[in-house]
Design a protein around this motif. Structure first.
Motif, PDB file in Angstrom:
ATOM      1  N   LYS A  13      32.241  33.540  54.563  1.00 55.79           N
ATOM      2  CA  LYS A  13      33.191  34.325  53.773  1.00 55.79           C
ATOM      3  C   LYS A  13      33.895  35.412  54.600  1.00 55.79           C
ATOM      4  O   LYS A  13      34.755  36.111  54.095  1.00 55.79           O
ATOM      5  CB  LYS A  13      32.482  34.968  52.574  1.00 55.79           C
ATOM      6  N   ASP A  16      37.686  35.306  54.594  1.00 50.10           N
ATOM      7  CA  ASP A  16      38.229  35.829  53.334  1.00 50.10           C
ATOM      8  C   ASP A  16      38.228  37.356  53.331  1.00 50.10           C
ATOM      9  O   ASP A  16      39.179  37.985  52.861  1.00 50.10           O
ATOM     10  CB  ASP A  16      37.409  35.323  52.139  1.00 50.10           C
ATOM     11  N   PHE A  38      31.453  39.633  49.634  1.00 53.95           N
ATOM     12  CA  PHE A  38      31.834  38.231  49.521  1.00 53.95           C
ATOM     13  C   PHE A  38      30.634  37.385  49.918  1.00 53.95           C
ATOM     14  O   PHE A  38      30.340  37.208  51.089  1.00 53.95           O
ATOM     15  CB  PHE A  38      33.044  37.917  50.394  1.00 53.95           C
ATOM     16  N   ARG A  39      29.935  36.890  48.886  1.00 53.15           N
ATOM     17  CA  ARG A  39      28.724  36.105  49.089  1.00 53.15           C
ATOM     18  C   ARG A  39      29.063  34.632  49.220  1.00 53.15           C
ATOM     19  O   ARG A  39      30.053  34.159  48.677  1.00 53.15           O
ATOM     20  CB  ARG A  39      27.799  36.280  47.885  1.00 53.15           C
ATOM     21  N   ASP A  40      28.210  33.918  49.919  1.00 57.34           N
ATOM     22  CA  ASP A  40      28.325  32.472  50.020  1.00 57.34           C
ATOM     23  C   ASP A  40      27.213  31.877  49.160  1.00 57.34           C
ATOM     24  O   ASP A  40      26.076  31.766  49.605  1.00 57.34           O
ATOM     25  CB  ASP A  40      28.182  32.035  51.479  1.00 57.34           C
ATOM     26  N   THR A  58      31.848  40.323  43.942  1.00 60.21           N
ATOM     27  CA  THR A  58      31.213  39.332  44.806  1.00 60.21           C
ATOM     28  C   THR A  58      32.158  38.181  45.132  1.00 60.21           C
ATOM     29  O   THR A  58      31.744  37.200  45.730  1.00 60.21           O
ATOM     30  CB  THR A  58      29.915  38.782  44.174  1.00 60.21           C
ATOM     31  N   ASN A  59      33.417  38.313  44.741  1.00 65.04           N
ATOM     32  CA  ASN A  59      34.401  37.281  45.063  1.00 65.04           C
ATOM     33  C   ASN A  59      35.793  37.911  45.125  1.00 65.04           C
ATOM     34  O   ASN A  59      35.991  39.057  44.694  1.00 65.04           O
ATOM     35  CB  ASN A  59      34.355  36.131  44.040  1.00 65.04           C
ATOM     36  N   MET A  60      36.731  37.178  45.667  1.00 66.92           N
ATOM     37  CA  MET A  60      38.086  37.684  45.890  1.00 66.92           C
ATOM     38  C   MET A  60      38.770  38.126  44.591  1.00 66.92           C
ATOM     39  O   MET A  60      39.417  39.172  44.555  1.00 66.92           O
ATOM     40  CB  MET A  60      38.930  36.604  46.583  1.00 66.92           C
ATOM     41  N   THR A  66      37.563  39.301  41.692  1.00 65.13           N
ATOM     42  CA  THR A  66      37.063  40.582  41.200  1.00 65.13           C
ATOM     43  C   THR A  66      37.398  41.704  42.182  1.00 65.13           C
ATOM     44  O   THR A  66      37.732  42.815  41.770  1.00 65.13           O
ATOM     45  CB  THR A  66      35.545  40.515  40.962  1.00 65.13           C
TER      46      THR A  66
END
Length: 139
Positions: A11, A14, A78-80, A107-109, A111
């Motif tokens: 990640k 990203d 940014f977790r995988d 935890t993601n783009m 949000t």
């Protein structure tokens, strides 16, 4: 505001893209990151970043300690979710601490973009009130 930026290996691209896109917002705040993520963001953006150890070597725990001391205002991680992480218990503990202390967490783009726009509009200014109350309680 104090902002933590963390990204698992897959990640990191990203996170670099995110930090580059929102550099003008991020540069107005104190940025903290785990080791390699912080290095790569700094190289790509020129942002001043305080770097902790890498996540597996304790960086997640260092950020968690700041959260527990009310010294972190926002976490973008940014977790995988599709790759096993050797330090998964530390990751889980960090996420739990964000919930315990009501620290905004992405935890993601998707949000992360909502939170960064809210930050730019001043919608996270309630964190400054929290800091003020903490200072009063120590007087």
């Amino acid at each position: 505001m104090k902002i933590a930026l963390i990204a698992h290996d897959k990640k990191k691209p990203d996170m670099i893209q995110f930090a580059t896109a929102y550099k003008t917002i991020l540069e107005k705040h104190e940025i903290f990151a785990t080791g390699t993520t912080g290095l790569r963001i700094a190289e790509a953006t020129g942002l001043s970043i305080y770097r902790f150890k890498s996540g597996p070597l304790g960086g997640d725990q260092e950020i968690g300690a700041m959260i527990a001391q009310n010294k972190m205002d926002l976490v973008i991680f940014f977790r995988d979710p599709l790759t096993a992480q050797p330090h998964e218990p530390d990751v889980t503990a960090l996420l739990r601490l964000c919930d315990v202390y009501s620290i905004p967490l992405a935890t993601n783009m998707g949000t992360a973009e909502i939170l960064i726009h809210g930050l730019a509009r001043g919608e996270l200014s309630w964190r400054e009130i929290v800091h003020g109350k903490e200072a009063e309680s120590h007087d």
